[in-house]
Design a protein around this motif. Structure first.
Motif, short mmCIF file in Angstrom:
data_model
loop_
_atom_site.label_atom_id
_atom_site.label_comp_id
_atom_site.label_asym_id
_atom_site.label_seq_id
_atom_site.Cartn_x
_atom_site.Cartn_y
_atom_site.Cartn_z
N LYS A 36 29.00 14.15 31.52
CA LYS A 36 29.30 13.92 32.95
C LYS A 36 30.78 14.21 33.22
CE LYS A 36 29.51 10.42 36.54
NZ LYS A 36 29.01 9.15 37.05
N GLY A 40 30.17 17.67 34.23
CA GLY A 40 29.84 17.24 35.60
C GLY A 40 31.03 17.25 36.54
N CYS A 115 46.91 14.62 49.92
CA CYS A 115 47.22 15.69 48.95
C CYS A 115 47.74 16.96 49.62
CB CYS A 115 45.98 16.01 48.11
SG CYS A 115 45.25 14.54 47.39
N PRO A 152 33.75 4.35 40.01
CA PRO A 152 33.37 5.74 39.72
C PRO A 152 34.57 6.70 39.80
CG PRO A 152 31.87 4.78 41.35
CD PRO A 152 32.96 3.78 41.12
N THR A 156 38.71 10.15 37.78
CA THR A 156 39.44 11.23 38.46
C THR A 156 40.90 10.85 38.75
OG1 THR A 156 38.66 10.54 40.67
CG2 THR A 156 37.31 12.14 39.50
N SER A 205 33.79 12.13 50.62
CA SER A 205 35.03 12.90 50.46
C SER A 205 34.73 14.34 50.07
CB SER A 205 35.96 12.23 49.44
OG SER A 205 35.44 12.31 48.13
N HIS A 237 42.96 22.82 45.87
CA HIS A 237 43.29 21.45 45.50
C HIS A 237 42.17 20.96 44.58
CE1 HIS A 237 44.06 17.28 45.42
NE2 HIS A 237 42.99 16.97 46.14
N PRO A 239 40.89 17.65 42.92
CA PRO A 239 40.82 16.22 42.60
C PRO A 239 40.12 16.02 41.26
CG PRO A 239 39.23 16.80 44.31
CD PRO A 239 40.07 18.01 44.08
N LYS A 246 32.81 23.86 43.52
CA LYS A 246 31.99 23.55 44.70
C LYS A 246 32.59 24.21 45.94
CE LYS A 246 30.79 18.77 43.32
NZ LYS A 246 29.34 18.71 43.24
N ASN A 280 43.80 14.23 38.53
CA ASN A 280 44.23 14.44 39.92
C ASN A 280 45.71 14.08 40.07
OD1 ASN A 280 44.37 14.92 42.61
ND2 ASN A 280 42.77 13.46 43.22
N SER A 312 42.96 14.40 52.17
CA SER A 312 41.98 13.52 52.81
C SER A 312 42.53 12.93 54.10
CB SER A 312 41.61 12.38 51.86
OG SER A 312 40.83 12.89 50.81
N1 CAA Z 1 26.06 16.06 31.93
C1 CAA Z 1 26.48 16.98 32.83
N2 CAA Z 1 26.67 16.68 34.16
C2 CAA Z 1 26.44 15.42 34.55
C3 CAA Z 1 25.98 14.42 33.65
C4 CAA Z 1 25.79 14.79 32.28
N3 CAA Z 1 25.39 13.91 31.37
N4 CAA Z 1 25.83 13.27 34.34
C5 CAA Z 1 26.19 13.53 35.63
N5 CAA Z 1 26.54 14.83 35.75
C6 CAA Z 1 27.02 15.51 36.94
C7 CAA Z 1 26.28 15.14 38.22
O1 CAA Z 1 25.06 15.88 38.35
C8 CAA Z 1 27.31 15.51 39.27
O2 CAA Z 1 27.31 16.90 39.45
P1 CAA Z 1 27.20 17.52 40.93
O3 CAA Z 1 28.40 17.00 41.71
O4 CAA Z 1 27.30 18.99 40.70
O5 CAA Z 1 25.92 17.06 41.50
C9 CAA Z 1 28.64 15.15 38.58
O6 CAA Z 1 28.35 15.06 37.18
C10 CAA Z 1 29.23 13.82 39.04
O7 CAA Z 1 28.23 12.86 38.95
P2 CAA Z 1 28.07 11.72 40.06
O8 CAA Z 1 28.11 12.34 41.42
O9 CAA Z 1 26.91 10.88 39.70
O10 CAA Z 1 29.43 10.92 39.79
P3 CAA Z 1 30.02 9.63 40.44
O11 CAA Z 1 29.06 8.98 41.37
O12 CAA Z 1 30.52 8.84 39.31
O13 CAA Z 1 31.25 10.15 41.35
C11 CAA Z 1 33.12 11.29 42.16
C12 CAA Z 1 31.97 11.32 41.15
C13 CAA Z 1 32.55 11.20 43.58
C14 CAA Z 1 33.91 12.59 42.04
C15 CAA Z 1 34.02 10.06 41.87
O14 CAA Z 1 34.64 10.23 40.63
C16 CAA Z 1 35.07 9.82 42.94
O15 CAA Z 1 34.83 9.12 43.93
N6 CAA Z 1 36.33 10.40 42.78
C17 CAA Z 1 37.40 10.24 43.74
C18 CAA Z 1 37.14 11.00 45.02
C19 CAA Z 1 37.35 12.48 44.91
O16 CAA Z 1 37.97 12.97 43.99
N7 CAA Z 1 36.84 13.21 45.90
C20 CAA Z 1 37.03 14.64 45.98
C21 CAA Z 1 37.17 15.14 47.38
S1 CAA Z 1 38.49 14.27 48.24
C22 CAA Z 1 39.94 15.07 47.76
O17 CAA Z 1 39.91 16.14 47.25
C23 CAA Z 1 41.24 14.35 47.99
C24 CAA Z 1 41.64 13.68 46.73
O18 CAA Z 1 42.40 14.23 45.96
C25 CAA Z 1 41.12 12.33 46.45
#
Ligand code: CAA
Length: 391
Positions: A36, A40, A115, A152, A156, A205, A237, A239, A246, A280, A312
């Motif tokens: 993940k 991921g 950011c 979660p 990051t 986000s 950017h 994160p 994506k 990040n 953001s």
């Molecule tokens: N092997 C391979 N991939 C796996 C896996 C495994 N065993 N288990 C899970 N994955 C994949 C999932 O399928 C998912 O992939 P997709 O996004 O392609 O579907 C990925 O790993 C993440 O899994 P989840 O969505 O289940 O993860 P999560 O619920 O723990 O949350 C997150 C991930 C939303 C990024 C979280 O870490 C978070 O909230 N981070 C902070 C917010 C952030 O960075 N947002 C980005 C946009 S905002 C921005 O850019 C400004 C900024 O700097 C904050």
């Protein structure tokens, strides 16, 4: 006003922290499949500041080599972009100005819009150089990304600073007009003044970021920007590095372009190398992407690079840079690699202890444990005043 003047990034240097938490250690603690993290979200490790490091010490460490190489005579403006500020009134840049011995005849200011702040700083710097091409602007982006333990978003986190010298006839990248711009009032990520850690709607986000990609590109097209096919690479950017994939896939599908994995990898693969290990770094992240691209690509002379800056809340900008022939002479590839490789790995309990530390607020005299081996440190706090020193 000279419109045909080449203005852009003349020099770029970055620093990160004393410590690093490998994602394998975090995964072992919370029982997450390492796939993940590694696949991921595309992260290998995250930088963790020592007790005597913060945005000021990282910023001074990033900017010192820029000043050593280029001198400070032409620097009349320092713009410090951050969203993890250490004071509500005083610019963190003023501490850096003192630590680096910059000329007193300078303006120093701090900028904030999540950011995105460093891109605003870069554009404002370009405007100042247009007005007086003999001047240079020191743009600094420095951030510590902190989320709640066991959330979660914890995976990051990260920290780094980038220093860029903006000037006429730049050595690295000419920044071109036009830009594509986008602002939308969304609560995807924010940090109220009373909190040390950020709040985030993870899924929201990602959606907000992708909407901003669409918004900036449409505006960039309206402003008469280059067609997609002209770009050799794109810096986003990051994160987490998977976000760049994506975002680029989204941009390509908007434009009806080739969205196969190979095409995306060729356009952005090299830009993720440093962010995957640093985590990040908020304002600095986009420009760590640029450093990784310049350090690793075969030959980028005269090639167009697209930059997508997202903060953001949200504000985003898409702009173009053209890599200047001879740019390799200005690179800091070995130092960049060293900044990452020199970090000391933490055990999980050590990381947790550092995460839970906060500076005393009683106004007494408190010395900070000497942990960093970097060039500057936060020596302590007395009468509510931070004291920094070279090490
Ligand atoms: N092997 C391979 N991939 C796996 C896996 C495994 N065993 N288990 C899970 N994955 C994949 C999932 O399928 C998912 O992939 P997709 O996004 O392609 O579907 C990925 O790993 C993440 O899994 P989840 O969505 O289940 O993860 P999560 O619920 O723990 O949350 C997150 C991930 C939303 C990024 C979280 O870490 C978070 O909230 N981070 C902070 C917010 C952030 O960075 N947002 C980005 C946009 S905002 C921005 O850019 C400004 C900024 O700097 C904050």
């Amino acid at each position: 006003m000279p419109n045909d003047l080449d203005i852009g990034i003349h020099d770029l240097s970055f620093s990160t922290t004393e410590f690093v938490l490998p994602h394998t250690v975090l995964a072992e603690h919370n029982g997450t499949d390492i796939g993940k993290y590694h696949v991921g979200i595309g992260q290998r490790s995250l930088s963790v500041p020592a007790a005597d490091e913060d945005i000021v010490t990282m910023a001074a460490a990033a900017a010192a080599p820029v000043v050593a190489r280029n001198g400070s005579d032409q620097i009349r403006t320092v713009v410090f972009a951050t969203e993890s500020s250490v004071d509500q009134a005083k610019s963190a840049g003023v501490y850096v100005h003192a630590l680096l011995g910059l000329p007193p005849a300078a303006r120093v200011v701090e900028l904030k819009q999540a950011c995105y702040g460093a891109t605003a700083a870069l554009q404002f710097g370009i405007g100042l150089v247009h007005r007086d091409p003999t001047q240079r602007v020191l743009v600094i982006a420095s951030d510590v990304s902190r989320y709640d333990l066991d959330s979660p978003a914890e995976a990051t986190q990260g920290a780094a600073a980038v220093a860029m010298l903006v000037g006429a006839n730049p050595g690295l990248v000419r920044v071109e007009a036009p830009s594509g711009l986008f602002t939308a009032d969304v609560m995807d990520f924010w940090r109220p003044n009373y909190r040390d850690t950020a709040l985030v709607d993870g899924e929201g986000s990602i959606i907000a970021y992708l909407q901003a990609v669409e918004g900036v590109w449409k505006d960039y097209e309206r402003q008469g920007g280059r067609p997609l096919e002209e770009f050799r690479a794109f810096c986003y950017h990051q994160p987490f590095t998977k976000m760049a994939y994506k975002a680029h896939r989204h941009l390509l599908s908007l434009c009806g372009g080739d969205t196969d994995k190979g095409a995306i990898e060729r356009a952005i693969g090299l830009t993720t190398a440093y962010n995957a290990e640093v985590g990040n770094s908020y304002t600095a992240s986009l420009y760590l992407g640029l450093a990784a691209l310049l350090d690793q690509a075969d030959d980028l002379n005269d090639e167009a690079v697209g930059f997508l800056s997202y903060g953001s809340g949200s504000v985003a900008e898409f702009f173009t840079g053209t890599v200047v022939p001879g740019y390799r002479e200005h690179l800091r590839t070995a130092a960049n690699r060293e900044a990452i490789d020199r970090r000391t790995p933490l055990a999980y309990a050590e990381y947790r202890e550092l995460h839970q530390r906060s500076l005393p607020t009683d106004g007494g005299e408190h010395l900070t444990p000497a942990q960093t081996t970097g060039p500057f440190r936060l020596a302590g706090i007395r009468d509510h005043k931070r004291r920094y020193e070279p090490r």
